[in-house]
Every structure is written in C-alpha cells, then in structure tokens.
Design a protein around this motif. Sequence first.
Motif, PDB file in Angstrom:
ATOM      1  N   ALA A 186     104.015 -35.504 -34.300  1.00 34.93           N
ATOM      2  CA  ALA A 186     102.951 -35.303 -35.301  1.00 34.93           C
ATOM      3  C   ALA A 186     101.893 -34.324 -34.773  1.00 34.93           C
ATOM      4  O   ALA A 186     101.388 -33.487 -35.527  1.00 34.93           O
ATOM      5  CB  ALA A 186     102.306 -36.638 -35.654  1.00 34.93           C
ATOM      6  N   VAL A 187     101.574 -34.411 -33.480  1.00 32.41           N
ATOM      7  CA  VAL A 187     100.594 -33.470 -32.903  1.00 32.41           C
ATOM      8  C   VAL A 187     101.088 -32.042 -33.102  1.00 32.41           C
ATOM      9  O   VAL A 187     100.364 -31.150 -33.576  1.00 32.41           O
ATOM     10  CB  VAL A 187     100.350 -33.766 -31.406  1.00 32.41           C
ATOM     11  N   GLY A 188     102.357 -31.806 -32.776  1.00 29.06           N
ATOM     12  CA  GLY A 188     102.936 -30.463 -32.902  1.00 29.06           C
ATOM     13  C   GLY A 188     102.918 -29.991 -34.346  1.00 29.06           C
ATOM     14  O   GLY A 188     102.533 -28.849 -34.634  1.00 29.06           O
ATOM     15  N   ARG A 189     103.317 -30.874 -35.244  1.00 31.48           N
ATOM     16  CA  ARG A 189     103.385 -30.509 -36.665  1.00 31.48           C
ATOM     17  C   ARG A 189     101.996 -30.138 -37.193  1.00 31.48           C
ATOM     18  O   ARG A 189     101.831 -29.143 -37.901  1.00 31.48           O
ATOM     19  CB  ARG A 189     103.955 -31.707 -37.450  1.00 31.48           C
ATOM     20  N   LEU A 190     100.984 -30.924 -36.832  1.00 32.72           N
ATOM     21  CA  LEU A 190      99.633 -30.677 -37.351  1.00 32.72           C
ATOM     22  C   LEU A 190      99.034 -29.391 -36.767  1.00 32.72           C
ATOM     23  O   LEU A 190      98.369 -28.622 -37.478  1.00 32.72           O
ATOM     24  CB  LEU A 190      98.726 -31.872 -37.045  1.00 32.72           C
ATOM     25  N   MET A 191      99.271 -29.156 -35.470  1.00 34.24           N
ATOM     26  CA  MET A 191      98.736 -27.920 -34.870  1.00 34.24           C
ATOM     27  C   MET A 191      99.423 -26.698 -35.485  1.00 34.24           C
ATOM     28  O   MET A 191      98.790 -25.686 -35.782  1.00 34.24           O
ATOM     29  CB  MET A 191      98.876 -27.954 -33.342  1.00 34.24           C
ATOM     30  N   ASP A 192     100.728 -26.819 -35.721  1.00 32.24           N
ATOM     31  CA  ASP A 192     101.471 -25.749 -36.397  1.00 32.24           C
ATOM     32  C   ASP A 192     100.904 -25.475 -37.786  1.00 32.24           C
ATOM     33  O   ASP A 192     100.685 -24.331 -38.168  1.00 32.24           O
ATOM     34  CB  ASP A 192     102.928 -26.193 -36.594  1.00 32.24           C
ATOM     35  N   ALA A 193     100.682 -26.562 -38.527  1.00 38.23           N
ATOM     36  CA  ALA A 193     100.213 -26.420 -39.912  1.00 38.23           C
ATOM     37  C   ALA A 193      98.825 -25.772 -39.927  1.00 38.23           C
ATOM     38  O   ALA A 193      98.516 -24.938 -40.783  1.00 38.23           O
ATOM     39  CB  ALA A 193     100.174 -27.778 -40.602  1.00 38.23           C
ATOM     40  N   SER A 194      97.984 -26.141 -38.964  1.00 34.11           N
ATOM     41  CA  SER A 194      96.655 -25.546 -38.884  1.00 34.11           C
ATOM     42  C   SER A 194      96.771 -24.037 -38.632  1.00 34.11           C
ATOM     43  O   SER A 194      96.099 -23.228 -39.285  1.00 34.11           O
ATOM     44  CB  SER A 194      95.862 -26.216 -37.759  1.00 34.11           C
ATOM     45  N   HIS A 195      97.642 -23.683 -37.695  1.00 32.92           N
ATOM     46  CA  HIS A 195      97.787 -22.252 -37.391  1.00 32.92           C
ATOM     47  C   HIS A 195      98.293 -21.476 -38.609  1.00 32.92           C
ATOM     48  O   HIS A 195      97.776 -20.400 -38.938  1.00 32.92           O
ATOM     49  CB  HIS A 195      98.707 -22.027 -36.187  1.00 32.92           C
ATOM     50  N   GLU A 196      99.295 -22.038 -39.277  1.00 27.60           N
ATOM     51  CA  GLU A 196      99.859 -21.361 -40.459  1.00 27.60           C
ATOM     52  C   GLU A 196      98.775 -21.138 -41.507  1.00 27.60           C
ATOM     53  O   GLU A 196      98.697 -20.099 -42.144  1.00 27.60           O
ATOM     54  CB  GLU A 196     100.956 -22.228 -41.098  1.00 27.60           C
ATOM     55  N   SER A 197      97.945 -22.157 -41.702  1.00 24.01           N
ATOM     56  CA  SER A 197      96.901 -22.081 -42.707  1.00 24.01           C
ATOM     57  C   SER A 197      95.853 -21.028 -42.318  1.00 24.01           C
ATOM     58  O   SER A 197      95.355 -20.280 -43.168  1.00 24.01           O
ATOM     59  CB  SER A 197      96.268 -23.471 -42.837  1.00 24.01           C
ATOM     60  N   LEU A 198      95.534 -20.961 -41.029  1.00 26.25           N
ATOM     61  CA  LEU A 198      94.573 -19.947 -40.563  1.00 26.25           C
ATOM     62  C   LEU A 198      95.169 -18.544 -40.707  1.00 26.25           C
ATOM     63  O   LEU A 198      94.460 -17.583 -40.973  1.00 26.25           O
ATOM     64  CB  LEU A 198      94.184 -20.210 -39.104  1.00 26.25           C
ATOM     65  N   ARG A 199      96.489 -18.463 -40.566  1.00 27.21           N
ATOM     66  CA  ARG A 199      97.140 -17.158 -40.704  1.00 27.21           C
ATOM     67  C   ARG A 199      97.243 -16.746 -42.183  1.00 27.21           C
ATOM     68  O   ARG A 199      96.819 -15.666 -42.563  1.00 27.21           O
ATOM     69  CB  ARG A 199      98.535 -17.207 -40.086  1.00 27.21           C
ATOM     70  N   ASN A 200      97.750 -17.660 -43.006  1.00 20.25           N
ATOM     71  CA  ASN A 200      98.080 -17.259 -44.378  1.00 20.25           C
ATOM     72  C   ASN A 200      96.922 -17.434 -45.354  1.00 20.25           C
ATOM     73  O   ASN A 200      96.703 -16.588 -46.205  1.00 20.25           O
ATOM     74  CB  ASN A 200      99.280 -18.061 -44.887  1.00 20.25           C
ATOM     75  N   ASP A 201      96.203 -18.563 -45.259  1.00 23.14           N
ATOM     76  CA  ASP A 201      95.143 -18.830 -46.248  1.00 23.14           C
ATOM     77  C   ASP A 201      93.792 -18.286 -45.807  1.00 23.14           C
ATOM     78  O   ASP A 201      93.035 -17.755 -46.608  1.00 23.14           O
ATOM     79  CB  ASP A 201      95.006 -20.348 -46.483  1.00 23.14           C
ATOM     80  N   PHE A 202      93.464 -18.466 -44.527  1.00 29.24           N
ATOM     81  CA  PHE A 202      92.125 -18.036 -44.080  1.00 29.24           C
ATOM     82  C   PHE A 202      92.153 -16.625 -43.496  1.00 29.24           C
ATOM     83  O   PHE A 202      91.106 -15.985 -43.343  1.00 29.24           O
ATOM     84  CB  PHE A 202      91.546 -19.053 -43.083  1.00 29.24           C
TER      85      PHE A 202
END
Length: 392
Positions: free
Chosen positions: A299-315
């Motif tokens: 879960a730690v890996g999944r959440l850190m990944d999701a945060s990075h993706e969001s910072l890349r694509n959405d923010f």
Amino acid sequence: MLDARKTAAAGKFESAFGREPQVVAWAPGRVNLIGEHTDYNDGLVLPAALERGIVVAAAERGDGIVRALSERYGGPVEVGRTLGGPRNVELPPWAAYVRAVAREIVGAAPSGPGADLWIGGDLPSAAGLSSSAALVVASALALAEVAGVESPSRNTIGFARMVRLVEHRAGTLCGIMDPLVVLEGRRGCALRIDCRSLEIAEVPLPQDTLLVVCDSGLERALAQSAYNQRRDECEIARGALERLSGRPIRSLRDATRDDLDLLGRAFPGESYRRARHVVEENDRVDRLVDALWRNDREAVGRLMDASHESLRNDFEVSTPELDALVEDARGVPGCWGTRMTGAGFGGCTVSLVDRDAAPAFMERMEESFRARYSRSPRPFASSAGIGARLFQ
Ligand code: GLA
C-alpha cells in the motif's frame, strides 16, 4: 553526531573570525513523504526532518554590524546594522535570507551589539530539501541568542509563520509545512500536519527503514514563478467551485468529490485537474499514515506511486528526470515506494528503503541515472531526524 558538527562549526568560526563563537545553532532539511502542494490549500502533509542540515555559529560584535560568512557561497558580507538600521544593498540570495532574519530578530533590539555569523552544513542547497527554511531557522536561533532577545522557539507556530514570511518576502509564496517540520522533527518519525488546524501527530516510520534522497537537478528560476502560478491556479479552482456549489469554500481542503464532479463538468481542463490533485492527495495522506502503521509495503508503494502520477499529470510539477528516478526505483529490492518530494520543477525524489538494502539501492539509482543523464543523482540515506536546536 550533532556534537561533532557543533565542534566542527565552532572551529571553523574561530579560524574565520579569530575568536570563539558564543552559540551554535542547527536546523535540519526535510523530505515530504506525501501531501504535496496541499499545505497552502489548508490540507494535510506528511514530512520528516532529515539528519542533514544547516549549522550557524555566531558571536556578538561591538559595533552593531551583522556580518555573515557562508562556507559554500563565500563572504563575509554585511547583512545588517542594528544601529542606524539595515542597509538596502543588493545581496546574494543566501545573504538576503539572513538579512531578512536579522530584521525580524534584531529589529526588535535596535541597539543590539551586532554579530558575526558562520554558516555551513551538509544539506544540499537549491535541491528542494528546505535548505532556505533551515537557514532561516538556524540563523534566527543563533541571532536571538547573541542579541539577547527572547528566543523565537518559545512559540513554534509564531516562529514557523515568521519563517514563512521571510520566504514570502524572498519571492516564494510557500506554505507552512517546511518551517513546522524543520522546527518539530522527531527521531524515527514523519509528522502528519493538518495545515488548517496546525495539529501535528507523530507517525513512526517502519523499523529498519531509511529515507533515500536522489537529486534530479533543479531549474531554480523557473521553480519560483511556476510555484506561485500553481497557487494562483488553486485559487481560481476554489473560486469556481464556490460559484458552482453555491456554498462557501474557503480553500480546496473544503471541496468534496461531488464538488469535483461539478467542476469537471463545467471546466474539464486545468482547474479541474489542479483541484483533483489536491482533493485526492489529502485523501492519500491519511491512507499512507494508515499503511505505515500497518507496515503495509504494498500500500505504501501504491500510494507514493499514485501521488507522483497525480503530480505529473494533474498538477504538472514533475520533470522527465524526476519521472526517470521514480521509474528506476520501482522494483529495486528493498524499496517500499518512491515519489518526487517538495515543490517539484526539479529537486529530489524520496524513497522509503529497507536499511539493509539501502547501499545497493543507491548504487542502482546512481548507475541508472548516470546511464540516462551522464551525471550523478548524488543519493544519500537518512533516518528521520530531530528538529532545530541551539547549542550553548
Ligand atoms: C515547497 C513549499 C512548501 C510546499 C511544497 C509543496 O516546499 O515551501 O510550503 O508547498 O513546496 O508541497
């Protein structure tokens, strides 16, 4: 280890200024594990102080002049005068920070004695690890002691706000996360900070793990204006959400999923993506806190990944170099998760890595980054460390 740093700083002060320092102050850098670009939206963050930091040694002078010498950038330069007020000459950025601190601290003691400051440390600067907040905190602690004014650390929130004000005056409209973690860091812990209530809760990092930092290289000039632009975009999204929902929305912290849907239907572009990042990132902070308590690697890996993706694509604050570091870290044995940390537009990634696996992990990161960009990401490992302090 801190004692050794104190002795080294005192020795360097003495060789530079020919006398012993009266005081040595130290303040750490930080990484943020998750909760990026949420602090100025009244949201949640999960930073940890590093063991690396900035050291300031200081002693009073008799003539009311405040001078600073940076081990990295040179000097000494005059950054202020307690008698007759500080002069407004152009200063290099590091010295301008110290001048702003002097105005805040010894401005309160206008007939103060003046001071010599020696500034050093082992924290990379301009790398998104809060070296400016650490510099401001350490010089404020040292100057207050030398000037004999009340230590700003007696009121943590007031101190953190003063540090933020100094950063704002230097041109970055940052939030409150960096000064709070620089001041309040706890050994072995990340801090869950609610940037609205300013409540701080300790979250122990899993046993036998380390934080590994890799530096992608930073485009500084771009970072400041792009950061401030993201703040404006969040404000635009907030205003649109308020109009669409017909209820007061003080900050993006107050937006719900339903509000986001409304926004997505009305303005499916940039505003929607910026707001979606903030709303979902706040949610991920508490999910990561929970995953850390449960020692749930996956879960730690999944959440850190999701945060990075969001910072890349959405923010849209990541860079190809940061993306490459995140991609290369994925699947390396012993790595729980990796993401960009701090404002972005360059700067560093943070990985949570098993202590035993950290040396091999750093070697792998070094090799793969070098193969792509012909330079080192200068990886280093750190435990979560303590907050700023003063040595007498
Ligand atoms: C910088 C700012 C912080 C925060 C982060 C992004 O580090 O100083 O206040 O906004 O960016 O999360």
